[in-house]
Design a protein around this motif. Structure first.
Motif, PDB file in Angstrom:
ATOM      1  N   GLU A   1      41.972  32.310  33.141  1.00 36.62           N
ATOM      2  CA  GLU A   1      42.589  30.991  33.331  1.00 36.62           C
ATOM      3  C   GLU A   1      42.673  30.264  31.995  1.00 36.62           C
ATOM      4  O   GLU A   1      43.686  29.632  31.684  1.00 36.62           O
ATOM      5  CB  GLU A   1      41.758  30.212  34.344  1.00 36.62           C
ATOM      6  N   ALA A   2      41.585  30.380  31.199  1.00 37.28           N
ATOM      7  CA  ALA A   2      41.573  29.719  29.899  1.00 37.28           C
ATOM      8  C   ALA A   2      42.674  30.260  29.009  1.00 37.28           C
ATOM      9  O   ALA A   2      43.370  29.500  28.314  1.00 37.28           O
ATOM     10  CB  ALA A   2      40.209  29.912  29.238  1.00 37.28           C
ATOM     11  N   GLY A   3      42.834  31.595  29.036  1.00 39.54           N
ATOM     12  CA  GLY A   3      43.884  32.200  28.217  1.00 39.54           C
ATOM     13  C   GLY A   3      45.263  31.715  28.618  1.00 39.54           C
ATOM     14  O   GLY A   3      46.106  31.391  27.775  1.00 39.54           O
ATOM     15  N   LEU A   4      45.492  31.616  29.943  1.00 39.55           N
ATOM     16  CA  LEU A   4      46.784  31.130  30.429  1.00 39.55           C
ATOM     17  C   LEU A   4      47.018  29.690  30.005  1.00 39.55           C
ATOM     18  O   LEU A   4      48.117  29.318  29.579  1.00 39.55           O
ATOM     19  CB  LEU A   4      46.836  31.202  31.959  1.00 39.55           C
ATOM     20  N   LYS A   5      45.953  28.874  30.094  1.00 38.29           N
ATOM     21  CA  LYS A   5      46.108  27.454  29.778  1.00 38.29           C
ATOM     22  C   LYS A   5      46.423  27.267  28.303  1.00 38.29           C
ATOM     23  O   LYS A   5      47.246  26.438  27.926  1.00 38.29           O
ATOM     24  CB  LYS A   5      44.829  26.706  30.143  1.00 38.29           C
ATOM     25  N   LYS A   6      45.766  28.073  27.475  1.00 42.07           N
ATOM     26  CA  LYS A   6      46.015  27.983  26.037  1.00 42.07           C
ATOM     27  C   LYS A   6      47.462  28.373  25.733  1.00 42.07           C
ATOM     28  O   LYS A   6      48.125  27.797  24.866  1.00 42.07           O
ATOM     29  CB  LYS A   6      45.055  28.911  25.316  1.00 42.07           C
ATOM     30  N   ASN A   7      47.949  29.372  26.478  1.00 46.11           N
ATOM     31  CA  ASN A   7      49.281  29.896  26.233  1.00 46.11           C
ATOM     32  C   ASN A   7      50.371  28.980  26.771  1.00 46.11           C
ATOM     33  O   ASN A   7      51.392  28.746  26.135  1.00 46.11           O
ATOM     34  CB  ASN A   7      49.391  31.250  26.940  1.00 46.11           C
ATOM     35  N   LEU A   8      50.155  28.462  27.990  1.00 44.88           N
ATOM     36  CA  LEU A   8      51.234  27.768  28.706  1.00 44.88           C
ATOM     37  C   LEU A   8      51.041  26.270  28.797  1.00 44.88           C
ATOM     38  O   LEU A   8      51.929  25.553  29.248  1.00 44.88           O
ATOM     39  CB  LEU A   8      51.342  28.318  30.136  1.00 44.88           C
ATOM     40  N   ASN A   9      49.850  25.763  28.409  1.00 41.13           N
ATOM     41  CA  ASN A   9      49.559  24.326  28.452  1.00 41.13           C
ATOM     42  C   ASN A   9      49.603  23.735  29.850  1.00 41.13           C
ATOM     43  O   ASN A   9      49.873  22.550  30.005  1.00 41.13           O
ATOM     44  CB  ASN A   9      50.535  23.546  27.571  1.00 41.13           C
ATOM     45  N   THR A  10      49.387  24.530  30.860  1.00 45.60           N
ATOM     46  CA  THR A  10      49.325  23.976  32.212  1.00 45.60           C
ATOM     47  C   THR A  10      48.420  24.851  33.061  1.00 45.60           C
ATOM     48  O   THR A  10      48.216  26.022  32.739  1.00 45.60           O
ATOM     49  CB  THR A  10      50.716  23.908  32.859  1.00 45.60           C
ATOM     50  N   SER A  11      47.836  24.255  34.117  1.00 48.12           N
ATOM     51  CA  SER A  11      47.102  25.118  35.041  1.00 48.12           C
ATOM     52  C   SER A  11      47.659  24.917  36.441  1.00 48.12           C
ATOM     53  O   SER A  11      46.978  25.159  37.426  1.00 48.12           O
ATOM     54  CB  SER A  11      45.604  24.846  34.972  1.00 48.12           C
ATOM     55  N   ASP A  12      48.880  24.454  36.550  1.00 48.47           N
ATOM     56  CA  ASP A  12      49.524  24.285  37.837  1.00 48.47           C
ATOM     57  C   ASP A  12      50.140  25.620  38.251  1.00 48.47           C
ATOM     58  O   ASP A  12      50.970  26.185  37.532  1.00 48.47           O
ATOM     59  CB  ASP A  12      50.603  23.204  37.720  1.00 48.47           C
ATOM     60  N   MET A  13      49.738  26.110  39.425  1.00 56.62           N
ATOM     61  CA  MET A  13      50.183  27.452  39.804  1.00 56.62           C
ATOM     62  C   MET A  13      51.664  27.494  40.139  1.00 56.62           C
ATOM     63  O   MET A  13      52.301  28.530  40.028  1.00 56.62           O
ATOM     64  CB  MET A  13      49.378  27.928  41.009  1.00 56.62           C
ATOM     65  N   GLU A  14      52.210  26.333  40.566  1.00 60.06           N
ATOM     66  CA  GLU A  14      53.611  26.333  40.975  1.00 60.06           C
ATOM     67  C   GLU A  14      54.550  26.611  39.807  1.00 60.06           C
ATOM     68  O   GLU A  14      55.634  27.165  39.971  1.00 60.06           O
ATOM     69  CB  GLU A  14      53.970  24.982  41.599  1.00 60.06           C
ATOM     70  N   LYS A  15      54.090  26.189  38.610  1.00 59.20           N
ATOM     71  CA  LYS A  15      54.972  26.345  37.452  1.00 59.20           C
ATOM     72  C   LYS A  15      54.928  27.755  36.875  1.00 59.20           C
ATOM     73  O   LYS A  15      55.768  28.121  36.070  1.00 59.20           O
ATOM     74  CB  LYS A  15      54.584  25.341  36.361  1.00 59.20           C
ATOM     75  N   MET A  16      53.884  28.515  37.230  1.00 59.05           N
ATOM     76  CA  MET A  16      53.768  29.862  36.662  1.00 59.05           C
ATOM     77  C   MET A  16      54.526  30.854  37.534  1.00 59.05           C
ATOM     78  O   MET A  16      55.001  30.524  38.614  1.00 59.05           O
ATOM     79  CB  MET A  16      52.305  30.270  36.590  1.00 59.05           C
ATOM     80  N   GLY A  17      54.605  32.086  37.073  1.00 60.99           N
ATOM     81  CA  GLY A  17      55.258  33.123  37.868  1.00 60.99           C
ATOM     82  C   GLY A  17      55.769  34.218  36.966  1.00 60.99           C
ATOM     83  O   GLY A  17      56.266  33.961  35.866  1.00 60.99           O
ATOM     84  N   GLY A  18      55.587  35.467  37.396  1.00 57.75           N
ATOM     85  CA  GLY A  18      56.109  36.588  36.640  1.00 57.75           C
ATOM     86  C   GLY A  18      55.452  36.819  35.295  1.00 57.75           C
ATOM     87  O   GLY A  18      56.059  37.349  34.381  1.00 57.75           O
TER      88      GLY A  18
END
Lengths: 479, 98
Positions: A341-358
């Motif tokens: 989760e930390a890696g994703l947040k650093k990469n994408l600047n969000t932790s909202d699941m709706e905005k992620m995908g693929g």
């Protein structure tokens, strides 16, 4: 407290002080010192744990021989090493990085103090030290969310410690001792076979104090807020070790010491099992409804803690073994999930699941390590999480709590469902706008995740070997 | 002798629950911190009382002194967080933070 294990406590403390003096101007030095200290400790404890038969011939004091303590120290060092190595890649812009590493090292030393303590007062002192350091780690994030988590954590945790203190005073008043060995000596069947009611009151106070600290169902508000507010590696550290050592370890220890199984403590035992069962269902149900990645992991952590409390409440030898092994497994898979989760947040600047995908296409390593971790969390067969849940369920069935056993199986299906929903939303499915620019995490951040995945796989596949090792050295010494 | 001690336990639990209700009811974080202090004073008294009642004063003294030390650290940390909260939100009201 034993002499030989004191080194695991003192060396991180020394390094923490050293970092403050040496790395004020050279920030990278803090990373290096912290990682080297933890890595050395990790190698040392893994040598000790895999050669218990050999080391037992030397003059290890009786406390050190129980594998429970050794396994907990192994787990603490494993998670701390993963978190500190991850943070050296994660916190590159943070100015006060040396404080962060110092705090991690001090809390490692406090946790080693907790697991090697020989009486309730030593336990209490180290629990307080751990609470203060983890409070500072939560407040390290200077946003309003971090402060909110910190203040909730502060009031719940420290009022919990006061319950523990009051219980200690009552124990001193009625049976004149609060050392583990002294109490265990009193529980011998020759002594009488059941506790006077003052001791039962003390046990209730102790359990309520430690359950507050473990962040289980009625008190979940602090851990959820704290994990949501803190930096992501700190959340991994909190979920993986801090709440488990400060709360759940002590609950298991109380179940062992006061001998819930043999003595007439059915009421407390049943209550503990009920609390565990409620928090399994509550955590799994709430995790399903969350939109925020991190909040969902926090609720799923509550559900996993419920399994441990359920087994500790039953308190048969097999259930305790399952509970101990589940603490270890929970530490390994929950750390992976939070670090991802930390890696994703650093990469994408969000932790909202709706905005992620693929994201599976651009971040394959993250995605597949996530799959391994959640399969272990849900208890799918080749992985280590399966074995601990299996032991707990068998113990429940044998102990006569068949309803709870069925519920535990049902809840692990719920866990699987909510993680599959998460995996589909975040990693698979339609490629979202932010997923196109996403990149795989750099190697220093990815390495601890992969190592922990290997730990999950190896301890799952080679489980019969570990089981023999645990049974031979651990359970005989504990019970 | 036992009579006196049971009265003491009554006052200790009274003090403990005054502190607990102060934490639960009050909306001001500073008052909650004071409530925490009251609770910990009740625990301190309980430890000293048990030591005196069981002729184990040395152990009780050692515990009491360590407790005072820990308390001081806890209150310092708590106050530092309160200061940080006051600087960011401008008040110590719990409802404004949550």
């Amino acid at each position: 407290m034993t002499i030989s294990l004191l080194a695991y406590l003192l060396i991180p403390l020394f390094s923490a002080v050293l970092i403050q003096f040496t790395s004020r101007y050279k920030k990278n030095l803090a990373d290096i010192i912290a990682n080297i200290t933890l890595f050395a400790g990790f190698l040392n404890i893994s040598h000790l744990i895999f050669n218990t038969a050999k080391t037992a011939k030397f003059s290890l004091p009786p406390m050190a021989q129980d594998t429970f303590t050794l396994l907990m120290i192994f787990m603490i060092y494993m998670v701390a090493l993963a978190v500190s190595s991850f943070s050296s890649g994660f916190l590159t812009e943070e100015k006060n990085r040396h404080h962060f590493h110092s705090l991690i090292l001090v809390s490692v030393s406090a946790m080693c103090g907790i697991v090697t303590a020989g009486d309730f007062f030593t336990l209490y002192i180290f629990v307080e030290a751990l609470a203060i350091t983890s409070l500072a780690l939560i407040a390290f994030d200077k946003s309003k969310k971090g402060l909110k988590g910190a203040i909730k954590y502060f009031f719940l945790n420290f009022s919990g410690s006061l319950f523990i203190l009051l219980a200690m005073a009552i124990l001193l008043f009625t049976i004149g001792t609060f050392s583990f060995a002294g109490i265990q000596h009193l529980t011998d069947p020759a002594y009488g076979g059941h506790w006077p009611f003052q001791v039962v009151a003390a046990i209730i106070l102790l359990l309520s104090g430690f359950l507050i600290k473990s962040g289980i169902f009625p008190f979940h508000i602090q851990t959820v807020a704290a994990k949501q507010g803190a930096y992501s590696p700190v959340s991994a550290f909190m979920a993986g070790t801090v709440t488990k050592i400060a709360g759940v370890y002590a609950v298991i220890k109380i179940a062992i010491i006061f001998n819930f199984f043999d003595l007439k403590l059915h009421e407390i035992s049943e209550t503990l099992m009920l609390i565990g069962a409620i928090s399994i269902l509550f955590g799994a149900a709430f995790a399903m409804r969350q939109k925020d990645f991190k909040k969902m992991l926090a609720y799923s952590s509550i559900s996993q803690t419920g399994y441990i409390i359920l087994a500790a409440g039953l308190a048969t030898p097999l259930a305790l073994l399952g509970a101990i092994f589940h603490i270890f497994n929970h530490a390994s898979f929950k750390t992976i999930l939070f670090l991802n989760e930390a890696g994703l947040k650093k990469n994408l600047n969000t932790s909202d699941m709706e905005k992620m995908g693929g994201l599976a296409r651009s971040m394959p390593w993250t995605s597949w390590s996530f799959v391994i971790a959640f399969m272990s969390a849900a208890g799918l067969p080749p992985l280590s999480g399966f074995w601990s849940k299996f032991i707990i369920i068998i113990a429940l069935w044998q102990g006569g709590a068949k309803g709870y056993a069925m519920m535990a199986i049902g809840a692990s299906v719920l866990t699987l469902i909510h993680f599959i929903i998460l995996q589909r939303k975040v990693f698979f499915g339609k490629i979202s706008a932010i997923a196109k620019n996403a990149q795989e995490m750099p190697l220093p951040m990815l390495a601890p995740i992969i190592v922990l995945c290997i730990v999950i796989l190896v301890s799952g596949i080679l489980f019969p070997y570990f089981y023999a090792c645990l049974i031979e050295t651990g359970i005989k010494a504990i019970l | 002798m036992t009579n006196i001690f049971s009265i003491d336990w009554y006052f200790i639990s009274l003090l403990f629950f005054i502190g607990l209700s102060c934490i639960l009811i009050s909306k001001n974080m500073f008052k909650q911190l004071i409530g925490l202090e009251i609770m910990s004073k009740a625990c301190l008294l309980a430890v000293i009382l048990s030591g005196a009642a069981t002729n184990n004063v040395n152990l009780a003294q050692a515990i009491a002194i360590s407790m005072i030390l820990i308390e001081a650290i806890v209150i310092t940390v708590g106050l530092s967080i309160l200061i940080k909260i006051y600087k960011t939100t401008g008040s110590l009201d719990l409802r404004k933070l949550l």
